[in-house]
Design a protein around this motif. Structure first.
Motif, PDB file in Angstrom:
ATOM      1  N   LEU B 156       0.841  -1.199   0.000  1.00 20.10           N
ATOM      2  CA  LEU B 156       0.000   0.000   0.000  1.00 20.10           C
ATOM      3  C   LEU B 156       0.879   1.252   0.000  1.00 20.10           C
ATOM      4  CD1 LEU B 156      -2.662  -1.183   2.583  1.00 20.10           C
ATOM      5  CD2 LEU B 156      -2.914  -1.033   0.126  1.00 20.10           C
ATOM      6  N   LEU B 157       1.934   1.218   0.809  1.00 17.34           N
ATOM      7  CA  LEU B 157       2.835   2.375   0.847  1.00 17.34           C
ATOM      8  C   LEU B 157       3.500   2.593  -0.508  1.00 17.34           C
ATOM      9  CD1 LEU B 157       4.558   1.923   4.324  1.00 17.34           C
ATOM     10  CD2 LEU B 157       2.950   3.683   3.663  1.00 17.34           C
ATOM     11  N   ALA B 158       3.934   1.485  -1.142  1.00 15.07           N
ATOM     12  CA  ALA B 158       4.599   1.623  -2.448  1.00 15.07           C
ATOM     13  C   ALA B 158       3.634   2.185  -3.485  1.00 15.07           C
ATOM     14  CB  ALA B 158       5.139   0.267  -2.905  1.00 15.07           C
ATOM     15  N   ALA B 159       2.364   1.736  -3.446  1.00 13.81           N
ATOM     16  CA  ALA B 159       1.383   2.262  -4.402  1.00 13.81           C
ATOM     17  C   ALA B 159       1.149   3.747  -4.166  1.00 13.81           C
ATOM     18  CB  ALA B 159       0.067   1.482  -4.271  1.00 13.81           C
ATOM     19  N   ILE B 160       1.074   4.142  -2.890  1.00 17.58           N
ATOM     20  CA  ILE B 160       0.878   5.561  -2.586  1.00 17.58           C
ATOM     21  C   ILE B 160       2.083   6.362  -3.063  1.00 17.58           C
ATOM     22  CG2 ILE B 160       0.697   7.211  -0.677  1.00 17.58           C
ATOM     23  CD1 ILE B 160      -0.971   5.109   0.789  1.00 17.58           C
ATOM     24  N   PHE B 161       3.288   5.807  -2.832  1.00 22.43           N
ATOM     25  CA  PHE B 161       4.506   6.472  -3.297  1.00 22.43           C
ATOM     26  C   PHE B 161       4.451   6.717  -4.800  1.00 22.43           C
ATOM     27  CE2 PHE B 161       8.838   6.826  -4.694  1.00 22.43           C
ATOM     28  CZ  PHE B 161       9.528   7.419  -3.644  1.00 22.43           C
ATOM     29  N   SER B 162       4.112   5.669  -5.572  1.00 20.67           N
ATOM     30  CA  SER B 162       4.074   5.811  -7.034  1.00 20.67           C
ATOM     31  C   SER B 162       3.005   6.806  -7.461  1.00 20.67           C
ATOM     32  CB  SER B 162       3.795   4.461  -7.695  1.00 20.67           C
ATOM     33  OG  SER B 162       4.774   3.534  -7.334  1.00 20.67           O
ATOM     34  N   ALA B 163       1.811   6.692  -6.859  1.00 17.07           N
ATOM     35  CA  ALA B 163       0.713   7.558  -7.289  1.00 17.07           C
ATOM     36  C   ALA B 163       1.023   9.018  -6.987  1.00 17.07           C
ATOM     37  CB  ALA B 163      -0.579   7.125  -6.587  1.00 17.07           C
ATOM     38  N   VAL B 164       1.514   9.281  -5.777  1.00 16.69           N
ATOM     39  CA  VAL B 164       1.858  10.657  -5.422  1.00 16.69           C
ATOM     40  C   VAL B 164       2.998  11.160  -6.316  1.00 16.69           C
ATOM     41  CG1 VAL B 164       2.771  12.109  -3.583  1.00 16.69           C
ATOM     42  CG2 VAL B 164       1.029  10.434  -3.070  1.00 16.69           C
ATOM     43  N   GLY B 165       3.958  10.271  -6.598  1.00 16.38           N
ATOM     44  CA  GLY B 165       5.064  10.649  -7.465  1.00 16.38           C
ATOM     45  C   GLY B 165       4.595  11.029  -8.858  1.00 16.38           C
ATOM     46  N   ILE B 166       3.637  10.262  -9.397  1.00 17.42           N
ATOM     47  CA  ILE B 166       3.129  10.573 -10.739  1.00 17.42           C
ATOM     48  C   ILE B 166       2.385  11.904 -10.714  1.00 17.42           C
ATOM     49  CG2 ILE B 166       1.459   9.848 -12.483  1.00 17.42           C
ATOM     50  CD1 ILE B 166       2.365   6.962 -11.823  1.00 17.42           C
TER      51      ILE B 166
END
Lengths: 153, 260
Positions: B156-166
């Protein structure tokens, strides 16, 4: 008990945020499209070859983006691509003999549709077809033609 | 000469023994997973501790990483007139690599070190022995929920990282650098595949979450029960977990993307 309640609420929020991020990655970022909030009216145009045109590619007029490609289909009776353009409703006065061409921005860049206004008095309406179209320039074909013309000399 | 040989042998045996203990430890902890289902509240508490509390650093890092990716990518792509591909560059690097890897490194620093210190202190203050005295298995009651919590929180943290990064990349590319918005998203959607890219990123982050939490818990459980021992174990957790993540990432990348 209150402590564990707020912990549970936070974890719930965290899981929802994580799921929302995954959902965004799968819908908005990757190649599954579910939502499109495009408003405006639609025009169709047939092309012999659309090259690398994609859904959501820009549609420009005099270099200004006036719409987006909303659908790309294939007409199996006349073997041509059917491109549906979604045009911003502010630009509802395109003449009937407007022509559409597929251009490339830069040598290797994204392909887009350029519209050029004609001189007719009637305007295009929702669902109308653009008659005058020009296909994408396929670089390999161009190079091939150039080589052939050189060989003839 | 013999002394040197002896020390080499002793070091090798020590390392092998630790690896063996680590795996036995994992086996016992996994044995505690079935008993977690009726007491899922324990796991939720751990998801809070390792997931929710890491949210801020993950989101802020993701935002800045995405923004920097967009800026740097733009500088290179502008020479080729291919700035529309910026969305692809940002999304692919985040979803495939940076989201899982940076997320796991931050997770090791933020949550892994806390886990080691917690378990190590529990051991130093003999709370774990006290549990055993009460016929409660500390591996099942204390360690297993933390491992499962880490495994759930990390993807979940990795998905949030990617989404916020995009989103960060989008803000810089479209807002600051003037890349066409539609081309940014459409090129991204055309090149990023749900299964090849997004799903393998998720698999990576599950593996990383497992490995980081395992190392952190084992280091804490295996720590010398003194304040110095716990501090050393915490340092080792961050170093070993980061190295494990980077090494595993290479192997996973080679397995997932190697043949195309």
């Amino acid at each position: 008990m209150m402590q564990s309640r707020s912990v549970q609420i936070w974890v719930g929020l965290f899981v929802i945020a994580g799921m929302a991020a995954l959902l965004m990655l799968s819908i908005k970022v990757s190649n599954i499209r579910a939502f499109s909030n495009e408003q405006g009216y639609e025009l169709n145009a047939n092309f012999e070859n659309i090259g690398g045109l994609k859904v959501r590619s820009p549609v420009t007029m005099a270099g200004v983006v006036v719409g987006r490609v909303s659908k790309i289909g294939f007409d199996s009776e006349i073997y041509e691509a059917v491109v549906t353009l979604n045009i911003d409703p502010r630009y509802d006065n395109l003449p009937e003999d407007t022509s559409a061409s597929i251009f490339t921005s830069g040598l290797l860049g994204e392909q887009y549709i350029g519209l050029e206004a004609g001189g007719a008095e009637n305007y295009l309406h929702d669902g109308d077809r653009i008659q005058l179209t020009q296909s994408a320039i396929v670089l390999e074909k161009l190079i091939g033609q150039f080589l052939v013309s050189q060989a003839d000399k | 000469m013999m002394g040197l040989l002896q020390r080499l042998g002793a070091t090798t045996l020590g390392i092998t023994e630790r690896i063996g203990r680590g795996h036995l430890f994992l086996l016992y902890v996994l044995g505690g997973f079935p008993s977690l289902l009726p007491r899922f509240g324990l796991v939720i508490k751990q998801i809070y501790a390792s997931g929710v509390l890491s949210l801020l650093i993950i989101a802020v890092s993701g935002l800045f990483v995405g923004m920097v990716l967009a800026l740097q990518g733009y500088n290179t792509l502008v020479d080729f007139g291919a700035t529309e591909s910026l969305g692809v560059v940002v999304a692919l690097s985040l979803v495939r690599e940076l989201g899982p890897v940076m997320g796991a490194l931050l997770f090791a620093g933020r949550a892994g070190s806390a886990l080691t210190a917690e378990i190590g202190l529990m051991k130093a203050t003999e709370q774990l022995s006290a549990m055993e005295m009460m016929a409660v298995n500390p591996l099942h009651r204390v360690v297993a929920p933390r491992l499962l919590g880490g495994i759930i929180a990390m993807p979940l943290l990795a998905a949030i990282f990617s989404a916020v990064g995009i989103i960060g990349g989008y803000l810089v590319a479209v807002g600051l650098l003037g890349v066409d918005e539609g081309a940014f998203w459409s090129q991204m959607q055309a090149k990023v595949d749900l299964f090849d890219d997004v799903a393998s990123g998720v698999i990576k982050s599950v593996v990383f979450g497992f490995v980081v939490t395992w190392i952190a818990l084992f280091e804490g459980y295996d720590a010398v029960p003194t304040s110095e021992g716990v501090s050393r174990a915490t340092t080792r957790t961050v170093v070993h977990a980061s190295l494990a993540v980077l090494g595993l990432n290479f192997i996973l990348t080679a397995l997932m993307f190697g043949d195309d």
